[in-house]
Design a protein around this motif. Sequence first.
Motif, PDB file in Angstrom:
ATOM      1  N   TRP A   1       0.835  -1.199   0.000  1.00  0.00           N
ATOM      2  CA  TRP A   1       0.000   0.000   0.000  1.00  0.00           C
ATOM      3  C   TRP A   1       0.876   1.257   0.000  1.00  0.00           C
ATOM      4  N   ALA A   2       1.888   1.268   0.860  1.00  0.00           N
ATOM      5  CA  ALA A   2       2.777   2.430   0.935  1.00  0.00           C
ATOM      6  C   ALA A   2       3.455   2.668  -0.409  1.00  0.00           C
ATOM      7  N   ARG A   3       3.893   1.616  -1.060  1.00  0.00           N
ATOM      8  CA  ARG A   3       4.540   1.750  -2.372  1.00  0.00           C
ATOM      9  C   ARG A   3       3.562   2.294  -3.410  1.00  0.00           C
ATOM     10  N   ALA A   4       2.332   1.788  -3.407  1.00  0.00           N
ATOM     11  CA  ALA A   4       1.322   2.272  -4.358  1.00  0.00           C
ATOM     12  C   ALA A   4       1.035   3.749  -4.127  1.00  0.00           C
ATOM     13  N   VAL A   5       0.948   4.151  -2.873  1.00  0.00           N
ATOM     14  CA  VAL A   5       0.713   5.561  -2.544  1.00  0.00           C
ATOM     15  C   VAL A   5       1.881   6.413  -3.035  1.00  0.00           C
ATOM     16  N   LEU A   6       3.099   5.958  -2.802  1.00  0.00           N
ATOM     17  CA  LEU A   6       4.278   6.696  -3.250  1.00  0.00           C
ATOM     18  C   LEU A   6       4.264   6.860  -4.768  1.00  0.00           C
ATOM     19  N   ASP A   7       4.007   5.778  -5.489  1.00  0.00           N
ATOM     20  CA  ASP A   7       3.970   5.844  -6.955  1.00  0.00           C
ATOM     21  C   ASP A   7       2.914   6.827  -7.446  1.00  0.00           C
ATOM     22  N   GLU A   8       1.743   6.797  -6.833  1.00  0.00           N
ATOM     23  CA  GLU A   8       0.667   7.704  -7.249  1.00  0.00           C
ATOM     24  C   GLU A   8       1.014   9.158  -6.951  1.00  0.00           C
ATOM     25  N   MET A   9       1.668   9.388  -5.825  1.00  0.00           N
ATOM     26  CA  MET A   9       2.057  10.766  -5.499  1.00  0.00           C
ATOM     27  C   MET A   9       3.122  11.272  -6.457  1.00  0.00           C
ATOM     28  N   VAL A  10       4.062  10.423  -6.849  1.00  0.00           N
ATOM     29  CA  VAL A  10       5.071  10.818  -7.837  1.00  0.00           C
ATOM     30  C   VAL A  10       4.378  11.178  -9.146  1.00  0.00           C
ATOM     31  N   ASP A  11       3.470  10.330  -9.588  1.00  0.00           N
ATOM     32  CA  ASP A  11       2.746  10.580 -10.827  1.00  0.00           C
ATOM     33  C   ASP A  11       1.948  11.881 -10.744  1.00  0.00           C
ATOM     34  N   THR A  12       1.289  12.098  -9.624  1.00  0.00           N
ATOM     35  CA  THR A  12       0.495  13.317  -9.437  1.00  0.00           C
ATOM     36  C   THR A  12       1.385  14.560  -9.460  1.00  0.00           C
ATOM     37  N   ALA A  13       2.473  14.521  -8.725  1.00  0.00           N
ATOM     38  CA  ALA A  13       3.380  15.676  -8.694  1.00  0.00           C
ATOM     39  C   ALA A  13       3.970  15.946 -10.069  1.00  0.00           C
ATOM     40  N   ALA A  14       4.327  14.888 -10.769  1.00  0.00           N
ATOM     41  CA  ALA A  14       4.981  15.043 -12.073  1.00  0.00           C
ATOM     42  C   ALA A  14       4.033  15.570 -13.134  1.00  0.00           C
ATOM     43  N   HIS A  15       2.805  15.069 -13.161  1.00  0.00           N
ATOM     44  CA  HIS A  15       1.934  15.347 -14.296  1.00  0.00           C
ATOM     45  C   HIS A  15       0.755  16.273 -14.009  1.00  0.00           C
ATOM     46  N   ARG A  16       0.254  16.279 -12.801  1.00  0.00           N
ATOM     47  CA  ARG A  16      -0.875  17.162 -12.507  1.00  0.00           C
ATOM     48  C   ARG A  16      -0.422  18.517 -11.970  1.00  0.00           C
ATOM     49  N   PHE A  17       0.819  18.594 -11.513  1.00  0.00           N
ATOM     50  CA  PHE A  17       1.359  19.840 -10.975  1.00  0.00           C
ATOM     51  C   PHE A  17       2.709  20.156 -11.620  1.00  0.00           C
ATOM     52  N   PRO A  18       2.733  20.314 -12.940  1.00  0.00           N
ATOM     53  CA  PRO A  18       4.004  20.541 -13.635  1.00  0.00           C
ATOM     54  C   PRO A  18       4.673  21.862 -13.265  1.00  0.00           C
ATOM     55  N   GLU A  19       3.915  22.766 -12.678  1.00  0.00           N
ATOM     56  CA  GLU A  19       4.491  24.053 -12.300  1.00  0.00           C
ATOM     57  C   GLU A  19       5.389  23.942 -11.070  1.00  0.00           C
ATOM     58  N   LEU A  20       5.262  22.860 -10.310  1.00  0.00           N
ATOM     59  CA  LEU A  20       6.121  22.668  -9.137  1.00  0.00           C
ATOM     60  C   LEU A  20       7.525  22.294  -9.587  1.00  0.00           C
ATOM     61  N   GLU A  21       8.504  23.016  -9.126  1.00  0.00           N
ATOM     62  CA  GLU A  21       9.893  22.669  -9.402  1.00  0.00           C
ATOM     63  C   GLU A  21      10.211  21.357  -8.678  1.00  0.00           C
ATOM     64  N   PRO A  22      11.109  20.548  -9.208  1.00  0.00           N
ATOM     65  CA  PRO A  22      11.401  19.255  -8.582  1.00  0.00           C
ATOM     66  C   PRO A  22      11.723  19.305  -7.083  1.00  0.00           C
ATOM     67  N   PRO A  23      12.540  20.255  -6.602  1.00  0.00           N
ATOM     68  CA  PRO A  23      12.783  20.264  -5.149  1.00  0.00           C
ATOM     69  C   PRO A  23      11.514  20.542  -4.345  1.00  0.00           C
ATOM     70  N   GLN A  24      10.699  21.459  -4.843  1.00  0.00           N
ATOM     71  CA  GLN A  24       9.445  21.790  -4.170  1.00  0.00           C
ATOM     72  C   GLN A  24       8.488  20.591  -4.204  1.00  0.00           C
ATOM     73  N   ALA A  25       8.395  19.939  -5.342  1.00  0.00           N
ATOM     74  CA  ALA A  25       7.544  18.755  -5.471  1.00  0.00           C
ATOM     75  C   ALA A  25       8.043  17.637  -4.563  1.00  0.00           C
ATOM     76  N   ALA A  26       9.363  17.459  -4.491  1.00  0.00           N
ATOM     77  CA  ALA A  26       9.939  16.421  -3.633  1.00  0.00           C
ATOM     78  C   ALA A  26       9.631  16.710  -2.172  1.00  0.00           C
TER      79      ALA A  26
END
Length: 181
Positions: free
Chosen positions: A142-167
């Motif tokens: 479950w934790a891994r699935a949540v992590l993967d989904e959050m990475v996908d969300t940060a990368a594609h739904r919030f492209p305006e976030l710079e990588p350090p801020q998204a991380a």
Amino acid sequence: MRADAARNLNAVLHAGARLLAKDPGTSMAAIAAAAGVDRTTVHRRFANREALLSAVFQAKLDSAERVLDEARLTEAPVPVALHRYLEGIIPVSRVWPVDTRRMMRKDPEANARRTEQSSRLDAFVQRAIDEGYLRVDVGAAWARAVLDEMVDTAAHRFPELEPPQAADLVARTFLEGVGAA
């Protein structure tokens, strides 16, 4: 490889990744146009769309492997390794938006590489649980699935976030949301 040939190849791979992620049926001509090269340049390097897609997947796997290595998932403290991973993988997901699971059915070598990379991340999540950074009752899958989904969300739904801020945002949400706090 000449510098201009390398630039052209890079442009074709990136255009292919972007366009094929949106529409797997995108023509080679459309990819060539988006890359700013002529069709013969693309066809000289790639016999067909599947060959180009395979090269895109290999490039994404290469990039993800570098991120996993640089994150030092087994050596660095969990929060540090997590942040390094996120700061690296979010841009990789943006640059190479294709879903590697699609290629796994057709390319056993790519499938083996993706499985090995996934195992490394699974082991890291289990390490985070074992060291008390994540709740035991949540479970590693479950934790891994949540992590993967959050990475996908940060990368594609919030492209305006710079990588350090998204991380920062993903790490905080992950460690506090499924954390052992």
